[in-house]
Scaffold this motif. Structure first.
Motif, PDB file in Angstrom:
ATOM      1  N   GLN A  91      40.178  40.444  37.834  1.00 12.19           N
ATOM      2  CA  GLN A  91      40.394  40.283  39.349  1.00 12.19           C
ATOM      3  C   GLN A  91      41.540  39.369  39.366  1.00 12.19           C
ATOM      4  O   GLN A  91      42.168  39.558  40.676  1.00 12.19           O
ATOM      5  CB  GLN A  91      39.206  39.819  39.965  1.00 12.19           C
ATOM      6  CG  GLN A  91      37.984  40.821  40.243  1.00 12.19           C
ATOM      7  CD  GLN A  91      36.710  40.182  40.755  1.00 12.19           C
ATOM      8  OE1 GLN A  91      36.733  39.583  41.740  1.00 12.19           O
ATOM      9  NE2 GLN A  91      35.553  40.801  40.330  1.00 12.19           N
ATOM     10  N   ASP A  92      41.482  38.272  38.831  1.00 18.60           N
ATOM     11  CA  ASP A  92      42.486  37.123  38.931  1.00 18.60           C
ATOM     12  C   ASP A  92      43.877  37.905  38.867  1.00 18.60           C
ATOM     13  O   ASP A  92      44.847  37.347  39.538  1.00 18.60           O
ATOM     14  CB  ASP A  92      42.222  36.170  37.881  1.00 18.60           C
ATOM     15  CG  ASP A  92      43.096  34.916  38.201  1.00 18.60           C
ATOM     16  OD1 ASP A  92      43.357  34.714  39.574  1.00 18.60           O
ATOM     17  OD2 ASP A  92      43.542  34.221  37.476  1.00 18.60           O
ATOM     18  N   LEU A  93      44.170  38.760  38.120  1.00 22.99           N
ATOM     19  CA  LEU A  93      45.371  39.504  37.817  1.00 22.99           C
ATOM     20  C   LEU A  93      45.535  40.604  38.892  1.00 22.99           C
ATOM     21  O   LEU A  93      46.565  40.577  39.580  1.00 22.99           O
ATOM     22  CB  LEU A  93      45.521  40.151  36.564  1.00 22.99           C
ATOM     23  CG  LEU A  93      45.871  39.391  34.977  1.00 22.99           C
ATOM     24  CD1 LEU A  93      46.293  40.341  34.060  1.00 22.99           C
ATOM     25  CD2 LEU A  93      47.047  38.281  35.582  1.00 22.99           C
ATOM     26  N   ALA A  94      44.474  41.221  39.291  1.00 24.60           N
ATOM     27  CA  ALA A  94      44.664  42.165  40.352  1.00 24.60           C
ATOM     28  C   ALA A  94      44.949  41.796  41.605  1.00 24.60           C
ATOM     29  O   ALA A  94      45.464  42.510  42.444  1.00 24.60           O
ATOM     30  CB  ALA A  94      43.420  43.000  40.300  1.00 24.60           C
ATOM     31  N   TYR A 131      38.463  45.718  41.903  1.00 23.87           N
ATOM     32  CA  TYR A 131      38.999  44.939  42.922  1.00 23.87           C
ATOM     33  C   TYR A 131      39.233  45.346  44.186  1.00 23.87           C
ATOM     34  O   TYR A 131      39.946  46.348  44.007  1.00 23.87           O
ATOM     35  CB  TYR A 131      40.188  43.861  42.343  1.00 23.87           C
ATOM     36  CG  TYR A 131      40.613  42.627  43.329  1.00 23.87           C
ATOM     37  CD1 TYR A 131      40.133  41.652  43.581  1.00 23.87           C
ATOM     38  CD2 TYR A 131      41.969  43.203  44.235  1.00 23.87           C
ATOM     39  CE1 TYR A 131      40.401  40.669  44.572  1.00 23.87           C
ATOM     40  CE2 TYR A 131      42.164  42.174  45.158  1.00 23.87           C
ATOM     41  CZ  TYR A 131      41.689  40.873  45.083  1.00 23.87           C
ATOM     42  OH  TYR A 131      41.785  40.108  46.185  1.00 23.87           O
ATOM     43  N   GLY A 132      38.751  45.019  45.242  1.00 21.41           N
ATOM     44  CA  GLY A 132      39.126  45.774  46.694  1.00 21.41           C
ATOM     45  C   GLY A 132      38.526  46.978  46.477  1.00 21.41           C
ATOM     46  O   GLY A 132      37.176  47.118  46.133  1.00 21.41           O
ATOM     47  N   ASP A 133      39.176  47.943  46.758  1.00 18.51           N
ATOM     48  CA  ASP A 133      38.770  49.319  46.523  1.00 18.51           C
ATOM     49  C   ASP A 133      39.038  50.091  45.616  1.00 18.51           C
ATOM     50  O   ASP A 133      38.836  51.496  45.233  1.00 18.51           O
ATOM     51  CB  ASP A 133      39.217  50.177  47.907  1.00 18.51           C
ATOM     52  CG  ASP A 133      39.003  49.580  49.224  1.00 18.51           C
ATOM     53  OD1 ASP A 133      37.800  49.269  49.285  1.00 18.51           O
ATOM     54  OD2 ASP A 133      39.763  49.688  50.346  1.00 18.51           O
ATOM     55  N   SER A 189      32.851  34.443  36.295  1.00 21.64           N
ATOM     56  CA  SER A 189      33.095  33.426  37.399  1.00 21.64           C
ATOM     57  C   SER A 189      34.569  33.262  37.376  1.00 21.64           C
ATOM     58  O   SER A 189      35.353  33.599  36.403  1.00 21.64           O
ATOM     59  CB  SER A 189      32.241  32.233  37.344  1.00 21.64           C
ATOM     60  OG  SER A 189      30.881  32.207  37.453  1.00 21.64           O
ATOM     61  N   PRO A 190      34.972  32.790  38.306  1.00 22.15           N
ATOM     62  CA  PRO A 190      36.616  32.293  38.423  1.00 22.15           C
ATOM     63  C   PRO A 190      37.075  31.714  37.179  1.00 22.15           C
ATOM     64  O   PRO A 190      36.336  30.521  36.944  1.00 22.15           O
ATOM     65  CB  PRO A 190      36.729  31.605  39.678  1.00 22.15           C
ATOM     66  CG  PRO A 190      35.533  32.050  40.667  1.00 22.15           C
ATOM     67  CD  PRO A 190      34.507  32.241  39.467  1.00 22.15           C
ATOM     68  N   PRO A 191      38.207  32.218  36.667  1.00 21.42           N
ATOM     69  CA  PRO A 191      38.674  31.417  35.333  1.00 21.42           C
ATOM     70  C   PRO A 191      38.951  29.886  35.556  1.00 21.42           C
ATOM     71  O   PRO A 191      38.446  29.172  34.413  1.00 21.42           O
ATOM     72  CB  PRO A 191      39.987  32.204  35.072  1.00 21.42           C
ATOM     73  CG  PRO A 191      39.959  33.571  35.760  1.00 21.42           C
ATOM     74  CD  PRO A 191      38.931  33.292  36.863  1.00 21.42           C
ATOM     75  N   THR A 206      37.640  31.652  47.099  1.00 21.79           N
ATOM     76  CA  THR A 206      37.215  32.234  48.334  1.00 21.79           C
ATOM     77  C   THR A 206      38.275  32.346  49.038  1.00 21.79           C
ATOM     78  O   THR A 206      38.683  33.432  49.910  1.00 21.79           O
ATOM     79  CB  THR A 206      35.970  31.794  48.892  1.00 21.79           C
ATOM     80  OG1 THR A 206      34.872  31.776  48.210  1.00 21.79           O
ATOM     81  CG2 THR A 206      35.576  32.601  50.196  1.00 21.79           C
ATOM     82  N   GLU A 207      39.015  31.335  49.379  1.00 17.67           N
ATOM     83  CA  GLU A 207      40.062  31.166  50.216  1.00 17.67           C
ATOM     84  C   GLU A 207      41.276  32.200  49.944  1.00 17.67           C
ATOM     85  O   GLU A 207      41.952  32.800  50.820  1.00 17.67           O
ATOM     86  CB  GLU A 207      40.597  29.698  50.312  1.00 17.67           C
ATOM     87  CG  GLU A 207      41.930  29.544  51.140  1.00 17.67           C
ATOM     88  CD  GLU A 207      41.471  29.850  52.835  1.00 17.67           C
ATOM     89  OE1 GLU A 207      42.563  29.904  53.495  1.00 17.67           O
ATOM     90  OE2 GLU A 207      40.277  29.658  53.109  1.00 17.67           O
ATOM     91  N   ALA A 208      41.413  32.188  48.319  1.00 14.91           N
ATOM     92  CA  ALA A 208      42.612  32.925  48.018  1.00 14.91           C
ATOM     93  C   ALA A 208      42.351  34.456  48.299  1.00 14.91           C
ATOM     94  O   ALA A 208      43.466  35.207  48.048  1.00 14.91           O
ATOM     95  CB  ALA A 208      42.765  32.560  46.553  1.00 14.91           C
TER      96      ALA A 208
END
Length: 425
Positions: free
Chosen positions: A101-104, A135-137, A380-382, A421-423
């Motif tokens: 997700q961090d890349l997507a 990620y998303g749709d 969890s977030p990297p 969450t903000e990002a």
């Protein structure tokens, strides 16, 4: 990042072309074909990549050209940088879950939804893995490997000491005590390179309370919960009793340490870890075997899974053709040589794992409907995962103040989840 901004970054026209590209996955556009430039961080897996690529070539006209950056930290930095260029690699080995997700969320990955759904429709893929690549749709990755974290053990040692694979936590502790009494360190674990910390933390937390661990990974539970205190107390006692190797041990040495009876058990993924033991001349089911780590509380068995993935950079010059070729990645004819090379590990449920121990445990997990929990490294977030594993690695070296460790972990969690969450808004 707003949804509208994400779609613009990913390229609406490019996504549309890619989604259309999987109709007729067995054919290749006239004049097209070649070698897919595949960046990865596992040099020893090169022959397996090429064997799978040879079958992919027959299906799509595209083979696989593996290019390796063996240092994990350098690899991540290089990939992130290349995604921003005009000519990134065609295909990239990457983590699932939040790492994907961090890349997507940057808009740098091609949408593989059509390849995913086509593979599911053919029975090549369990759709329960979708969330690990979504990620998303959209779906932005396909599984490269799937393994389950288990306890490997030296059969000769267990036989000599009259031990059997434990079914309960008390039996597991009895095994640890028997190994220790025989001057054999029960469990091979380490804090070196930090990601092995995530492996054992995931296994022990899942054995202690899988539902709490899942909630923790999703920010629906806290490091200040009673479950966290109970887990750290258990871990501290295991370290104090000498059940673990020293925190500065090297994970690469554990196969040889298991063979030479310096450790009795090694927590690691089945099946590709079997390859390391077989390279030492150990025979599956005869010299080594494995079992699911018993539950500390409750009877319903759970197991930790690791799923690594493949992603296609949006800016790749061959993005349309490579995305189309990925529609055949999970084809059994492509997966079988890849799975055979690693003694198992294919995420295609129709592809048999060849290692006897791996095959038995794979069957057991599916037959008994064992709860499968994602490894913390991807769950969890990297930035949070790195901070947590660093603190837990320090705890492994000096387990004298678990309360302070939990307070630090909780502070990191509140901060990093707020940033994440903000990002992603």
């Amino acid at each position: 990042m707003q949804r509208r901004e994400f779609l613009i970054g990913a390229g609406l026209a490019g996504i549309g072309a890619m989604l259309a590209g999987c109709t007729g996955v067995e054919s290749v556009s006239p004049g097209r074909g070649g070698a897919i430039q595949f960046f990865n961080d596992a040099a020893s897996w090169g022959p397996g990549y090429k064997a799978a690529g040879a079958e992919l070539l027959k299906k799509t006209g595209w083979s696989i050209d593996p290019q390796t950056i063996p240092n994990a930290t350098a690899y991540e930095q290089v990939v992130r940088s290349l995604l921003q260029t005009k000519n990134p690699p065609d295909l990239v080995k990457w983590g699932s879950g939040y790492r994907m997700q961090d890349l997507a969320r940057t808009g740098g990955l091609a949408d593989l939804t059509n390849a995913w759904e086509g593979s599911v429709a053919k029975g090549w893929l369990d759709d329960s893995l979708r969330s690990a690549f979504s990620y998303g749709d959209g779906v932005y990755g396909l599984p490269l490997i799937q393994g389950f974290y288990v306890m490997f053990y030296n059969v000769a040692v267990f036989d000599r000491l009259g031990l059997k694979a434990p079914k309960t936590w008390n039996e597991f502790i009895d095994v640890c005590e028997s190994l220790k009494a025989a001057d054999i360190t029960p469990i091979g674990t380490t804090q070196v390179n930090i990601w092995p910390v995530a492996n054992w933390f995931s296994m022990l937390a899942t054995a202690y309370d899988p539902e709490w661990f899942v909630r923790l990974c999703d920010n629906r539970a806290s490091f200040e919960d009673d479950e966290a205190e109970g887990l750290m107390d258990l871990w501290q006692k295991m370290i104090d009793k000498g059940y673990h190797t020293s925190a500065d041990s090297l994970s690469d040495n554990f196969p040889a340490m298991l063979q030479s009876e310096k450790v009795g058990m090694w927590p690691t993924p089945v099946s590709w870890s079997s390859q390391s033991l077989q390279a030492l001349g150990m025979q599956s089911g005869e010299d080594y075997d494995a079992f699911l780590l018993p539950m500390v509380n409750g009877d319903a068995q759970s197991v930790v899974t690791e799923v690594a993935g493949l992603v296609v950079p949006e800016r790749s010059l061959n993005v349309a053709d490579v995305t189309k070729a990925m529609c055949s990645w999970l084809d059994p004819q492509v997966q079988q040589p890849w799975s055979d090379f690693l003694s198992g590990s294919s995420a295609n449920p129709t592809v048999p794992w060849t290692d006897k121990v791996s095959q038995r445990l794979q069957t057991e997990i599916r037959r008994d409907d064992v709860q499968v929990v994602n490894r913390y490294w991807e769950a969890s977030p990297p930035p949070l995962v790195v901070g947590v594993t660093q603190d837990l690695g320090g705890f492994m070296a000096n387990p004298n103040n678990p309360e302070a460790v939990l307070a630090s972990l909780n502070q990191k969690a509140m901060s990093e989840w707020s940033y994440w969450t903000e990002a992603t808004r």
